[in-house]
Design an enzyme around this catalytic site. Structure first.
Site, mmCIF file in Angstrom:
data_model
loop_
_atom_site.group_PDB
_atom_site.id
_atom_site.type_symbol
_atom_site.label_atom_id
_atom_site.label_comp_id
_atom_site.label_asym_id
_atom_site.label_seq_id
_atom_site.Cartn_x
_atom_site.Cartn_y
_atom_site.Cartn_z
ATOM 1 N N GLU A 173 0.843 -1.213 0.000
ATOM 2 C CA GLU A 173 0.000 0.000 0.000
ATOM 3 C C GLU A 173 0.872 1.256 0.000
ATOM 4 O O GLU A 173 0.718 2.137 0.856
ATOM 5 C CB GLU A 173 -0.983 -0.015 1.180
ATOM 6 C CG GLU A 173 -1.992 -1.130 1.065
ATOM 7 C CD GLU A 173 -3.215 -1.021 1.981
ATOM 8 O OE1 GLU A 173 -3.267 -0.140 2.857
ATOM 9 O OE2 GLU A 173 -4.136 -1.837 1.788
ATOM 10 N N GLU A 304 -5.096 -8.639 -0.415
ATOM 11 C CA GLU A 304 -5.913 -8.304 0.759
ATOM 12 C C GLU A 304 -7.356 -8.157 0.298
ATOM 13 O O GLU A 304 -7.658 -7.310 -0.550
ATOM 14 C CB GLU A 304 -5.438 -7.002 1.426
ATOM 15 C CG GLU A 304 -4.144 -7.166 2.179
ATOM 16 C CD GLU A 304 -3.734 -5.939 2.980
ATOM 17 O OE1 GLU A 304 -4.609 -5.194 3.458
ATOM 18 O OE2 GLU A 304 -2.509 -5.735 3.121
#
Ligand code: AHR
Length: 500
Positions: A173, A304
């Protein structure tokens, strides 16, 4: 009667086992307490790993495990987690709950965990706050077999042989907690960091995963692929083997997400509608990837995914502990069907997270352990691992209460395993209607059928005092006639039907 057509002659792709992968972060009670209990004699363990949890996870054939984060990964300095435990640094886990991280679970313990699970290893490196040297040395420590400072250090710490790192994530991220970078900047950093993720052993090449988009940020995908492909020889496909995608199903909004167990029928359909958005996301990111990588050398890695609710009342807000109901079972059933259907591009996916965090397959409380409805979906769907996707089509109708959150009534995927058994995983999204299903094969005369079902009220869940409220039951009311089977699927249910 809803008709489900299966074309056994149309083999539509290979379903990688890694689509059924998991994710364990240093977050709340996922690693500590949930998986790893160290030398705690009160909880039976093998080299620190809980025996009950390992046994349950082995039942669902965990194919790959991603670690150590998540946001934690871009703050993790791997040297803090090696060597004698009493000398390991104690520090604050600033991302998750501000608790003490004593680093007693580190690289050696992760490799031991994967060995016990018999799964592939996916290590996520620190690009956000670590150096190129640190990342490069970690790879050397784990995978180099010859004489070198890092290989020697590993041996001093008790591990003679190099381990196999199957996948290595170059940051997590990085558009957010991993450094708040712009796509062009990250892509340049990716090019540099990945250069030093060396392959030390022919045949054991590490698959490198580049940080992909947050949900519908198509611009990120486009720009990262553009920069990584610029002046890059085509056979290097942007220096990556995979590009990640993160998407969480949040029923309401990020400020007030909604309770895991206390929700209305409207919220049931709203949540499933949001889970179905995965289809749009995968298709649109796939279309961008096709422009840069028409030969599909780069895997889409949804590393995820899962439901994200408000934490259970009275628990540490930084631990992200939530319950898991039939609604989670349907979200998992739908999402895994979507991944199966996109198996030509989606090669890995990792449910967030394995134990005690977000949409977990297992919850623990001290020495007690329960299996969640999501666990049962992974158990039913394990038949798809390494199977061949078959072309299938089901006629659906739109259902739901609010116009904005309509969903199809039924959702399916179908595969054929190496023994020729055809497996259908079928979800009934309706809370009120059962449906008569007629399944038609193009060729095969059906000899035998075995089926299982997971069904209950929408908010039904397992608790430590009632651990089997939601469990898989055999389903026998199926009629066979030649190439057809007929049955009725009850509301709010997931079925697995295996045709021999
Ligand atoms: O899974 C919880 C967190 O969600 C992860 O640490 C992060 O990558 C994502 O934002």
């Amino acid at each position: 009667m809803a008709k489900l057509f299966i074309n056994e002659n149309k083999q539509a792709g290979h379903i990688n086992a890694e689509i059924y992968g998991h994710f364990a972060e240093h977050l709340g009670r996922c690693i500590y307490g949930g998986i790893y209990v160290g030398e705690d004699k009160a909880i039976p363990n093998t080299n620190g790993m809980r025996n009950d949890v390992i046994a349950a996870l082995k039942e669902i054939n965990v194919p790959v495990l991603r670690w150590p984060g998540g946001c934690f990964a871009d703050e993790y300095h791997w040297k803090d987690g090696i060597g004698p435990k009493e000398k390991r640094k104690k520090m604050i886990n600033t991302h998750w709950g501000g608790v003490v991280e004593d680093n007693s679970f580190g690289t050696h313990e992760f490799m031991e965990l994967c060995k016990q699970l018999g799964c592939k290893t996916y290590v996520n490196g620190n690009l956000g706050s670590g150096t190129v040297q640190e990342m490069s040395e970690w790879v050397e420590y784990m995978t180099f077999d010859g004489v070198s400072p890092m290989a020697d250090l590993r041996k001093e710490n008790g591990q003679e042989e190099a381990w196999k790192v199957d996948y290595f994530g170059v940051g997590n991220e990085n558009w957010g907690c991993g450094g708040n970078m712009r796509p062009e900047y990250y892509a340049d950093e990716y090019r540099r960091y990945q250069t030093y993720v060396r392959n030390y052993k022919a045949g054991d090449e590490i698959k490198k995963i580049c940080c992909g988009a947050n949900s519908g940020d198509y611009d990120w995908t486009d720009k990262v692929l553009k920069v990584t492909h610029e002046n890059t020889p085509p056979h290097l496909h942007g220096f990556m083997d995979g590009l990640s995608l993160h998407y969480y199903t949040v029923p309401n909004n990020w400020t007030t997400k909604g309770s895991a167990t206390d929700f209305t029928k409207e919220m049931w359909y709203q949540t499933l509608n949001k889970a179905l958005f995965m289809e749009t996301l995968v298709s649109r990111h796939e279309a961008i990837m096709d422009q840069y990588d028409p030969e599909r050398k780069i895997a889409m890695v949804v590393d995820e995914w899962g439901c994200w609710y408000d934490v259970e009342p009275g628990t540490n807000p930084g631990f992200l502990y939530q319950q898991n109901t039939m609604r989670d079972a349907l979200v998992a059933g739908i999402t895994l069907n979507i991944f199966n259907k996109h198996c030509n591009r989606v090669k890995m996916a990792n449910l967030a997270q394995m134990v005690n965090v977000l949409q977990s397959v297992i919850l623990t409380e001290g020495e007690k352990m329960i299996l969640t409805p999501t666990y049962h979906i992974f158990h039913m769907y394990r038949c798809h691992q390494e199977a061949t996707l078959l072309e299938s089509y089901i006629k659906t109708t739109e259902i739901g209460i609010e116009e904005e959150y309509k969903v199809p009534n039924l959702h399916e995927s179908v595969s054929k395993d190496k023994d020729g058994v055809i497996h259908i995983t079928l979800n009934n999204l309706s809370l009120t209607e059962s449906y008569d299903i007629e399944t038609i094969l193009t060729e095969k005369n059906i000899i035998d059928v075995k089926a299982d079902i997971l069904t209950n009220d929408m908010a039904a869940h397992n608790t430590f005092s009632n651990p089997n409220q939601v469990k898989i039951q055999p389903f026998t009311e199926i009629e066979i006639t030649g190439r057809e089977i007929t049955f009725q699927i009850p509301p709010c249910s997931v079925m697995k039907i295996s045709i021999h």
